[in-house]
Design a protein around this motif. Structure first.
Motif, PDB file in Angstrom:
ATOM      1  N   PRO A 226      47.578  35.605  36.791  1.00 58.43           N
ATOM      2  CA  PRO A 226      48.056  34.361  36.182  1.00 58.43           C
ATOM      3  C   PRO A 226      48.190  34.551  34.713  1.00 58.43           C
ATOM      4  O   PRO A 226      47.310  35.353  34.071  1.00 58.43           O
ATOM      5  CB  PRO A 226      47.384  33.076  36.482  1.00 58.43           C
ATOM      6  N   PRO A 227      49.023  33.772  33.877  1.00 50.49           N
ATOM      7  CA  PRO A 227      49.055  33.921  32.344  1.00 50.49           C
ATOM      8  C   PRO A 227      47.839  33.651  31.844  1.00 50.49           C
ATOM      9  O   PRO A 227      47.286  32.475  31.859  1.00 50.49           O
ATOM     10  CB  PRO A 227      50.197  32.886  31.956  1.00 50.49           C
ATOM     11  N   GLY A 228      47.373  34.592  31.130  1.00 51.15           N
ATOM     12  CA  GLY A 228      46.122  34.372  30.086  1.00 51.15           C
ATOM     13  C   GLY A 228      44.712  34.399  30.965  1.00 51.15           C
ATOM     14  O   GLY A 228      43.638  34.065  30.582  1.00 51.15           O
ATOM     15  N   LYS A 229      44.960  34.862  32.218  1.00 52.36           N
ATOM     16  CA  LYS A 229      43.733  35.072  33.106  1.00 52.36           C
ATOM     17  C   LYS A 229      43.473  36.372  33.596  1.00 52.36           C
ATOM     18  O   LYS A 229      44.480  37.218  33.455  1.00 52.36           O
ATOM     19  CB  LYS A 229      43.917  33.738  34.347  1.00 52.36           C
ATOM     20  N   GLU A 230      42.455  36.647  34.240  1.00 57.17           N
ATOM     21  CA  GLU A 230      42.211  37.966  34.886  1.00 57.17           C
ATOM     22  C   GLU A 230      42.849  37.998  36.306  1.00 57.17           C
ATOM     23  O   GLU A 230      43.168  37.175  36.780  1.00 57.17           O
ATOM     24  CB  GLU A 230      40.493  38.153  35.059  1.00 57.17           C
ATOM     25  N   ARG A 231      42.806  39.061  36.602  1.00 60.40           N
ATOM     26  CA  ARG A 231      43.647  39.652  37.992  1.00 60.40           C
ATOM     27  C   ARG A 231      42.443  38.925  39.099  1.00 60.40           C
ATOM     28  O   ARG A 231      41.289  39.207  38.952  1.00 60.40           O
ATOM     29  CB  ARG A 231      43.715  41.095  38.123  1.00 60.40           C
ATOM     30  N   GLU A 232      43.249  38.282  40.005  1.00 64.05           N
ATOM     31  CA  GLU A 232      42.482  37.752  41.222  1.00 64.05           C
ATOM     32  C   GLU A 232      43.112  38.302  42.522  1.00 64.05           C
ATOM     33  O   GLU A 232      43.992  38.437  42.774  1.00 64.05           O
ATOM     34  CB  GLU A 232      42.418  36.285  41.049  1.00 64.05           C
ATOM     35  N   PHE A 233      41.780  38.070  43.459  1.00 57.69           N
ATOM     36  CA  PHE A 233      42.382  38.337  44.793  1.00 57.69           C
ATOM     37  C   PHE A 233      43.264  37.442  45.569  1.00 57.69           C
ATOM     38  O   PHE A 233      42.959  36.362  45.311  1.00 57.69           O
ATOM     39  CB  PHE A 233      41.097  38.637  45.549  1.00 57.69           C
ATOM     40  N   VAL A 234      44.152  37.874  46.271  1.00 62.19           N
ATOM     41  CA  VAL A 234      45.006  36.838  46.949  1.00 62.19           C
ATOM     42  C   VAL A 234      44.831  37.232  48.432  1.00 62.19           C
ATOM     43  O   VAL A 234      44.646  36.237  49.235  1.00 62.19           O
ATOM     44  CB  VAL A 234      46.423  37.218  46.622  1.00 62.19           C
ATOM     45  N   ALA A 235      45.103  38.420  49.063  1.00 58.53           N
ATOM     46  CA  ALA A 235      44.903  38.769  50.254  1.00 58.53           C
ATOM     47  C   ALA A 235      44.783  40.207  50.517  1.00 58.53           C
ATOM     48  O   ALA A 235      45.180  41.125  49.747  1.00 58.53           O
ATOM     49  CB  ALA A 235      46.393  38.332  50.931  1.00 58.53           C
ATOM     50  N   ASP A 236      44.113  40.574  51.559  1.00 57.29           N
ATOM     51  CA  ASP A 236      44.224  42.050  52.203  1.00 57.29           C
ATOM     52  C   ASP A 236      44.254  42.113  53.695  1.00 57.29           C
ATOM     53  O   ASP A 236      44.115  41.364  54.343  1.00 57.29           O
ATOM     54  CB  ASP A 236      43.013  42.918  51.725  1.00 57.29           C
ATOM     55  N   ILE A 237      44.582  43.474  54.072  1.00 55.32           N
ATOM     56  CA  ILE A 237      44.735  43.599  55.503  1.00 55.32           C
ATOM     57  C   ILE A 237      44.213  45.107  55.898  1.00 55.32           C
ATOM     58  O   ILE A 237      44.339  45.719  55.077  1.00 55.32           O
ATOM     59  CB  ILE A 237      46.521  43.538  55.692  1.00 55.32           C
ATOM     60  N   SER A 238      43.757  45.082  57.236  1.00 56.49           N
ATOM     61  CA  SER A 238      43.129  46.279  57.487  1.00 56.49           C
ATOM     62  C   SER A 238      44.260  47.258  57.774  1.00 56.49           C
ATOM     63  O   SER A 238      45.548  47.050  57.722  1.00 56.49           O
ATOM     64  CB  SER A 238      42.173  46.019  58.782  1.00 56.49           C
ATOM     65  N   TRP A 239      43.902  48.527  58.017  1.00 59.17           N
ATOM     66  CA  TRP A 239      44.694  49.486  58.459  1.00 59.17           C
ATOM     67  C   TRP A 239      45.567  49.517  59.614  1.00 59.17           C
ATOM     68  O   TRP A 239      46.905  49.555  59.771  1.00 59.17           O
ATOM     69  CB  TRP A 239      44.098  50.955  58.509  1.00 59.17           C
ATOM     70  N   SER A 240      45.077  48.712  60.587  1.00 52.10           N
ATOM     71  CA  SER A 240      45.825  48.313  61.670  1.00 52.10           C
ATOM     72  C   SER A 240      46.568  46.994  61.786  1.00 52.10           C
ATOM     73  O   SER A 240      47.449  46.718  62.648  1.00 52.10           O
ATOM     74  CB  SER A 240      44.629  48.339  62.970  1.00 52.10           C
ATOM     75  N   GLY A 241      46.121  46.294  60.740  1.00 52.19           N
ATOM     76  CA  GLY A 241      46.969  44.915  60.813  1.00 52.19           C
ATOM     77  C   GLY A 241      45.925  44.054  61.413  1.00 52.19           C
ATOM     78  O   GLY A 241      46.319  42.669  61.594  1.00 52.19           O
ATOM     79  N   GLY A 242      44.990  44.246  62.075  1.00 50.67           N
ATOM     80  CA  GLY A 242      44.226  43.553  62.935  1.00 50.67           C
ATOM     81  C   GLY A 242      43.357  42.401  62.218  1.00 50.67           C
ATOM     82  O   GLY A 242      42.935  41.361  62.653  1.00 50.67           O
ATOM     83  N   THR A 243      42.995  42.717  60.829  1.00 52.66           N
ATOM     84  CA  THR A 243      42.206  41.770  60.373  1.00 52.66           C
ATOM     85  C   THR A 243      42.805  41.654  58.967  1.00 52.66           C
ATOM     86  O   THR A 243      43.313  42.284  58.177  1.00 52.66           O
ATOM     87  CB  THR A 243      40.833  42.396  59.788  1.00 52.66           C
ATOM     88  N   THR A 244      42.616  40.358  58.450  1.00 56.50           N
ATOM     89  CA  THR A 244      43.543  39.995  57.330  1.00 56.50           C
ATOM     90  C   THR A 244      42.284  38.605  56.661  1.00 56.50           C
ATOM     91  O   THR A 244      41.768  38.054  57.436  1.00 56.50           O
ATOM     92  CB  THR A 244      44.831  39.162  57.505  1.00 56.50           C
ATOM     93  N   ARG A 245      42.321  38.938  55.264  1.00 55.19           N
ATOM     94  CA  ARG A 245      41.333  37.952  54.632  1.00 55.19           C
ATOM     95  C   ARG A 245      42.431  37.229  53.407  1.00 55.19           C
ATOM     96  O   ARG A 245      43.305  37.801  52.841  1.00 55.19           O
ATOM     97  CB  ARG A 245      40.490  38.794  54.171  1.00 55.19           C
TER      98      ARG A 245
END
Length: 121
Positions: free
Chosen positions: A40-59
């Motif tokens: 975001p403007p004026g802020k540090e980079r932050e985590f949004v989402a990730d996904i495993s190699w198979s697509g079976g796990t998302t966070r």
């Protein structure tokens, strides 16, 4: 070294939807966790989402849970971020990321150039 190219950002009104895409180079895309981050403007980079190699796990970050969906198409070397019910606080540069090591969730060492998402109220 992997190349990551994001697309799909833009200017939208609150409540709208956008789908971001990230295309990756190379033949080993399907072995790697992929992630989306934002700054975001004026802020540090932050985590949004990730996904495993198979697509079976998302966070997801709590701030986007229930509104954003991460997915991947290994045949197309592409990871997506479907963003619904966008809010002004979602305004940020969105980055695609990939770890250097296959299978593991982070740390994310490879980044795209980013795509701007702006949500007006």
């Amino acid at each position: 070294q992997v190349q990551l190219v994001e697309s799909g950002g833009g200017l939208v009104q609150a409540g709208a939807s956008l789908r971001l895409s990230c295309a990756a180079s190379g033949r080993t895309f399907s072995r790697y966790v992929m992630g989306w981050f934002r700054q975001p403007p004026g802020k540090e980079r932050e985590f949004v989402a990730d996904i495993s190699w198979s697509g079976g796990t998302t966070r997801y970050a709590d701030s986007v849970k229930g509104r954003f969906t991460i997915s991947r198409d290994n045949a197309k070397n592409t990871v997506y971020l479907q963003m619904n019910s966008l809010k002004p606080e979602d305004t940020a540069v969105y980055y695609c990321g990939r770890p250097n090591s296959p299978v593991v969730f982070g740390p994310f060492d490879n980044w795209g150039q980013g795509t701007q998402v702006t949500v007006s109220s």
